[in-house]
Enzyme design. Structure first.
Site, PDB file in Angstrom:
ATOM      1  N   LYS A   1       0.859  -1.188   0.000  1.00 41.90           N
ATOM      2  CA  LYS A   1       0.000   0.000   0.000  1.00 41.90           C
ATOM      3  C   LYS A   1       0.900   1.245   0.000  1.00 41.90           C
ATOM      4  O   LYS A   1       2.027   1.180   0.528  1.00 41.90           O
ATOM      5  CB  LYS A   1      -0.878  -0.026   1.267  1.00 41.90           C
ATOM      6  CG  LYS A   1      -1.751   1.203   1.469  1.00 41.90           C
ATOM      7  CD  LYS A   1      -2.868   1.307   0.449  1.00 41.90           C
ATOM      8  CE  LYS A   1      -3.599   2.651   0.514  1.00 41.90           C
ATOM      9  NZ  LYS A   1      -4.433   2.864  -0.696  1.00 41.90           N
TER      10      LYS A   1
ATOM     11  N   ASN B   1     -12.720   3.691  -6.298  1.00 41.84           N
ATOM     12  CA  ASN B   1     -12.279   3.831  -4.915  1.00 41.84           C
ATOM     13  C   ASN B   1     -11.711   5.211  -4.689  1.00 41.84           C
ATOM     14  O   ASN B   1     -11.146   5.830  -5.596  1.00 41.84           O
ATOM     15  CB  ASN B   1     -11.239   2.754  -4.549  1.00 41.84           C
ATOM     16  CG  ASN B   1      -9.824   3.194  -4.863  1.00 41.84           C
ATOM     17  OD1 ASN B   1      -9.209   3.955  -4.108  1.00 41.84           O
ATOM     18  ND2 ASN B   1      -9.318   2.756  -6.006  1.00 41.84           N
TER      19      ASN B   1
ATOM     20  N   GLY C   1      -7.802   7.564  -0.330  1.00 41.28           N
ATOM     21  CA  GLY C   1      -7.042   8.717   0.149  1.00 41.28           C
ATOM     22  C   GLY C   1      -5.738   8.316   0.807  1.00 41.28           C
ATOM     23  O   GLY C   1      -5.256   8.985   1.717  1.00 41.28           O
ATOM     24  N   LEU C   2      -5.176   7.208   0.332  1.00 42.46           N
ATOM     25  CA  LEU C   2      -3.841   6.791   0.783  1.00 42.46           C
ATOM     26  C   LEU C   2      -3.724   6.658   2.298  1.00 42.46           C
ATOM     27  O   LEU C   2      -2.726   7.061   2.896  1.00 42.46           O
ATOM     28  CB  LEU C   2      -2.775   7.734   0.223  1.00 42.46           C
ATOM     29  CG  LEU C   2      -2.490   7.485  -1.255  1.00 42.46           C
ATOM     30  CD1 LEU C   2      -1.712   8.624  -1.857  1.00 42.46           C
ATOM     31  CD2 LEU C   2      -1.749   6.175  -1.454  1.00 42.46           C
TER      32      LEU C   2
ATOM     33  N   CYS D   1      -1.786   8.829  -8.016  1.00 41.14           N
ATOM     34  CA  CYS D   1      -2.994   8.615  -7.228  1.00 41.14           C
ATOM     35  C   CYS D   1      -3.997   9.728  -7.503  1.00 41.14           C
ATOM     36  O   CYS D   1      -3.682  10.901  -7.339  1.00 41.14           O
ATOM     37  CB  CYS D   1      -2.698   8.559  -5.735  1.00 41.14           C
ATOM     38  SG  CYS D   1      -4.213   8.289  -4.788  1.00 41.14           S
TER      39      CYS D   1
ATOM     40  N   THR E   1      -5.271   3.947 -11.430  1.00 43.63           N
ATOM     41  CA  THR E   1      -6.688   4.102 -11.762  1.00 43.63           C
ATOM     42  C   THR E   1      -6.934   5.429 -12.474  1.00 43.63           C
ATOM     43  O   THR E   1      -6.118   6.350 -12.399  1.00 43.63           O
ATOM     44  CB  THR E   1      -7.541   4.081 -10.486  1.00 43.63           C
ATOM     45  OG1 THR E   1      -7.082   5.121  -9.622  1.00 43.63           O
ATOM     46  CG2 THR E   1      -7.421   2.749  -9.765  1.00 43.63           C
TER      47      THR E   1
HETATM   48  C1  LIG Z   1      -8.813   0.224  -3.194  1.00 42.15           C
HETATM   49  C2  LIG Z   1      -7.589   0.512  -4.016  1.00 42.15           C
HETATM   50  C3  LIG Z   1      -6.490   1.113  -3.422  1.00 42.15           C
HETATM   51  C4  LIG Z   1      -5.347   1.413  -4.176  1.00 42.15           C
HETATM   52  N1  LIG Z   1      -4.272   1.994  -3.568  1.00 42.15           N
HETATM   53  C5  LIG Z   1      -3.172   2.300  -4.295  1.00 42.15           C
HETATM   54  C6  LIG Z   1      -2.017   2.889  -3.688  1.00 42.15           C
HETATM   55  O1  LIG Z   1      -1.951   3.094  -2.462  1.00 42.15           O
HETATM   56  N2  LIG Z   1      -0.951   3.220  -4.477  1.00 42.15           N
HETATM   57  C7  LIG Z   1      -0.963   2.976  -5.829  1.00 42.15           C
HETATM   58  O2  LIG Z   1       0.011   3.280  -6.508  1.00 42.15           O
HETATM   59  N3  LIG Z   1      -2.014   2.383  -6.421  1.00 42.15           N
HETATM   60  C8  LIG Z   1      -3.123   2.041  -5.693  1.00 42.15           C
HETATM   61  N4  LIG Z   1      -4.197   1.442  -6.312  1.00 42.15           N
HETATM   62  C9  LIG Z   1      -4.164   1.199  -7.770  1.00 42.15           C
HETATM   63  C10 LIG Z   1      -3.780  -0.244  -8.105  1.00 42.15           C
HETATM   64  O3  LIG Z   1      -2.489  -0.575  -7.641  1.00 42.15           O
HETATM   65  C11 LIG Z   1      -3.862  -0.495  -9.616  1.00 42.15           C
HETATM   66  O4  LIG Z   1      -2.941   0.350 -10.275  1.00 42.15           O
HETATM   67  C12 LIG Z   1      -5.241  -0.238 -10.195  1.00 42.15           C
HETATM   68  O5  LIG Z   1      -6.239  -0.660  -9.300  1.00 42.15           O
HETATM   69  C13 LIG Z   1      -5.474  -0.898 -11.546  1.00 42.15           C
HETATM   70  O6  LIG Z   1      -5.292  -2.302 -11.465  1.00 42.15           O
HETATM   71  P1  LIG Z   1      -6.488  -3.363 -11.219  1.00 42.15           P
HETATM   72  O7  LIG Z   1      -7.535  -3.094 -12.247  1.00 42.15           O
HETATM   73  O8  LIG Z   1      -5.843  -4.707 -11.361  1.00 42.15           O
HETATM   74  O9  LIG Z   1      -6.995  -3.112  -9.857  1.00 42.15           O
HETATM   75  C14 LIG Z   1      -5.329   1.105  -5.559  1.00 42.15           C
HETATM   76  C15 LIG Z   1      -6.427   0.471  -6.141  1.00 42.15           C
HETATM   77  C16 LIG Z   1      -7.556   0.156  -5.401  1.00 42.15           C
HETATM   78  C17 LIG Z   1      -8.715  -0.524  -6.067  1.00 42.15           C
END
Ligand SMILES: Cc1cc2nc3c(=O)[nH]c(=O)nc-3n(C[C@H](O)[C@H](O)[C@H](O)COP(=O)(O)O)c2cc1C
Ligand SMILES: Cc1cc2nc3c(=O)[nH]c(=O)nc-3n(C[C@H](O)[C@H](O)[C@H](O)COP(=O)(O)OP(=O)(O)OC[C@H]3O[C@@H](n4cnc5c(N)ncnc54)[C@H](O)[C@@H]3O)c2cc1C
Ligand code: FES
Lengths: 255, 310
Positions: free
Chosen positions: B45, B69, B72-73, B130, B193
């Protein structure tokens, strides 16, 4: 034993009344290692992507080999679930969450709608331990509480319905406000947020202990998505409903 | 068994399948249900200099084949990560890549320095993408000059593998990819995202407390495949594909598009054993087609000869 992940077979899945269903899945490992108030995640569309996320369900009963749930069809997930037949498999993982903490105090269990589920399990556990307790369940109308009949062999309860068609007329929280619950009691409650808010207020007024099981949006159930945040009352920040809860002391959270 | 190990620059990973940031906690949560030997790495995370509480609820909502989502880190801060979590996480025997977030260049640098000094992690992934925070994040990733500045500053304080995570909101993907490479990144990961919105038509309230949230899951996949393809054509460092991967076939598609490895995010929620099944499925794919190693198919997409837009 930890968390079990498996494709479990559906044993039973049928409508009781008014869109309320009983679901029974075969999962001896989870049944054996879980406690009242814990829940599992069910993924209804494994690798089909829509609806994407798994859904959380609290156990209403744990037999030696199966888990029994009560759900109400309210959206796409439960619509799909209601179409599953005995013999179909669903991906499940659990047991998850903390469950209720049973204390020595006079136990009053207050359930609203499908929120009765974990309280049925808790009531059965209390009976097993020879603990005196009261289970009170509320619904809009008699048909909304019909599912309770399925558990009548092990749990006795008092009903509150909004239209008076079963038990007392009124809200289930009237049981507390009508002087049945005092400072000696421990309330265990699950139901819609509005009801839980009222239960928490009344418990504070009466000086009773109060544990509430909270439903929040959840994506993982395992503590990684942080989508299930519940604000802390006494400090900054959030609890996670899936791992710190779903059961909380009502004095420790803002709902 | 086909060889699915991969090399990202000097970083050797036993499997091309990593768990994506924010979907795997700090790595401890899946121990009961997943074979960690199948993981290439765990990306943590996002970790920031100071603890962050995160955003109000609701933070997540399901959308067609995806979810939004806005967390907010939320994270305990780098000190707590290094002191409390890392000692447990490093015992997992899986390479750890720490997702680093800052509101200023200085913050990115300080977090990276602290991670570097632990000697216990394999790499850092710069979260410059983010969408759910007011300062930092995407502000760096969408702008080539700022991305260059932050990447270069972090490069100067760490010799760990430096992965830069791209945002789909950058106007020209080639420009940000090149900026990261020139500033010394060892690899790119794509994508984070993209901001989406969902409204409850009865209450007219957004379904996410911060109004918009990042879209992830299968709905994101075609966008992500395209960006991986574009990014991998414009740089010579490896690209790690992310976005909607839930099966081995999804992962292979990214690899053919140009990814040297992949990260699996949202699928960890819908199937806690996703990473393992995807790694196994990749090996089967290679075996069935007599492909000796994964790197043989990286970027092997056969675009139509007259593909250029007229
Ligand atoms: C709930 C949630 C929290 C996330 N938190 C982070 C994060 O802290 N740092 C980050 O670089 N990406 C974060 N991501 C993005 C994911 O690492 C990933 O890049 C994105 O979800 C696309 O991949 P996926 O479709 O396989 O989920 C988060 C995604 C989700 C759904
Ligand atoms: C710990 C826990 C225990 C639960 N136990 C039960 C139970 O015993 N019986 C039961 O019927 N339901 C229970 N729920 C709610 C259940 O998980 C589903 O969310 C609910 O059945 C919604 O059904 P759906 O999929 O048809 O709704 P959809 O409209 O398809 O749902 C859309 C999205 O909203 C979310 N959502 C909708 N309603 C709720 C809700 N009440 N709580 C949380 N998220 C919601 C869904 O999970 C999904 O992500 C529980 C929830 C939690 C968190
Ligand atoms: S449901 Fe994912 S962290 Fe609680």
């Amino acid at each position: 034993m930890g968390v079990v992940l498996e494709a479990s077979e559906i044993v039973k899945n049928y409508e009781i009344s008014n869109g309320f269903y009983i679901l029974e899945v075969f999962s001896p490992d989870i049944a054996r290692s879980s406690a009242p108030g814990q829940f599992i995640m069910i993924n209804l569309s494994h690798l089909h992507n829509d609806p994407l996320l798994p859904r959380a369900y609290s156990m209403a009963r744990r037999t030696t080999e199966t888990l029994v749930f009560i759900y109400r069809v309210v959206g796409r997930g439960t619509g799909l679930l209601s179409e599953k037949r005995p013999g179909d498999r669903v991906h499940v993982w659990g047991p998850l969450g903390n469950g209720f903490t049973i204390t020595d105090r006079k136990a009053v269990l207050i359930g609203g709608g499908t929120g009765a589920a974990p309280l049925i399990d808790l009531s059965e556990e209390m009976s097993r331990r020879g603990m005196d307790h009261t289970l009170v369940c509320g619904g809009r109308t008699a048909g909304d509480l019909k599912f309770m009949d399925e558990f009548s062999d092990v749990v006795k309860y008092s009903a509150y319905t909004e239209d008076g068609s079963l038990g007392e007329k009124g809200f289930v929280t009237d049981y507390i406000s009508n002087g049945n619950v005092g400072a000696e009691a421990a309330i265990y409650s699950c139901g819609p947020m509005g009801m839980l808010r009222r239960v928490s207020e009344l418990a504070a007024e009466k000086g009773a202990e109060c544990q509430i099981s909270i439903e929040t949006p959840m994506a993982c159930g395992l503590g990684t998505c942080l989508g299930c945040a519940v604000p802390k009352r006494n400090s900054k920040g959030y609890y996670k409903a899936c791992t710190d809860g779903p059961v909380f002391d009502s004095k420790e959270v803002v709902i | 068994m086909a060889d699915i190990s991969v090399k990202l620059g000097a970083l050797e990973l036993p499997s091309p399948v990593m768990a994506a940031s924010g979907t795997f906690g700090f790595g401890l949560e899946y121990r009961d249900v997943l074979d960690y030997n199948k993981l290439g790495a765990i990306v943590t995370k996002g970790v920031s200099l100071k603890p962050r509480e995160g955003n109000p609820m609701p933070r997540i909502v399901e959308t067609p084949c995806g979810m939004l989502n806005s967390i907010g880190l939320q994270n305990p801060g780098v000190e707590s990560f290094v002191g409390d979590l890392l000692p447990q996480v490093k015992g997992l025997g899986v390479p750890i890549i720490v997702n680093v977030f800052g509101e200023t260049v200085e913050e990115y640098v300080r977090v990276a320095e602290m991670i570097q000094s632990t000697g216990a992690v394999a790499g850092v992934e710069l979260n410059v993408s983010c969408p759910n925070v007011k300062c930092g994040g995407i502000h760096f990733g969408a702008n080539p000059e700022m991305l260059h500045e932050v990447t270069k500053a972090v490069r100067e304080v760490t010799d760990l593998h430096l992965m830069v995570k791209l945002s789909p909101e950058a106007a020209v993907i080639e420009a940000v990819s090149n900026a990261a490479e020139q500033a010394g990144a060892d690899s790119l990961s794509a994508i984070n995202t993209i901001r989406g919105m969902s409204i409850n038509i009865e209450t007219r309230k957004p379904r996410i407390a911060t109004t918009t949230g990042g879209l992830s899951g299968p709905a994101l996949k075609p966008l992500a495949v395209r960006m991986v393809w574009e990014a991998s054509r414009s740089v010579s460092i490896p690209v790690v594909g992310i976005g909607g991967i839930s099966t081995a076939m999804d992962a292979i598609e990214f690899i053919i598009a140009g990814a040297s490895a992949v990260q699996v995010g949202t699928a960890n929620y819908t199937n806690p054993r996703a990473c393992e099944e995807i790694a196994d499925g990749i090996a089967v794919y290679l075996e069935e087609r007599d492909i000796p190693k994964l790197s043989d198919i990286v970027g092997s997409v056969e675009v139509y000869e007259d593909y250029t837009l007229k």
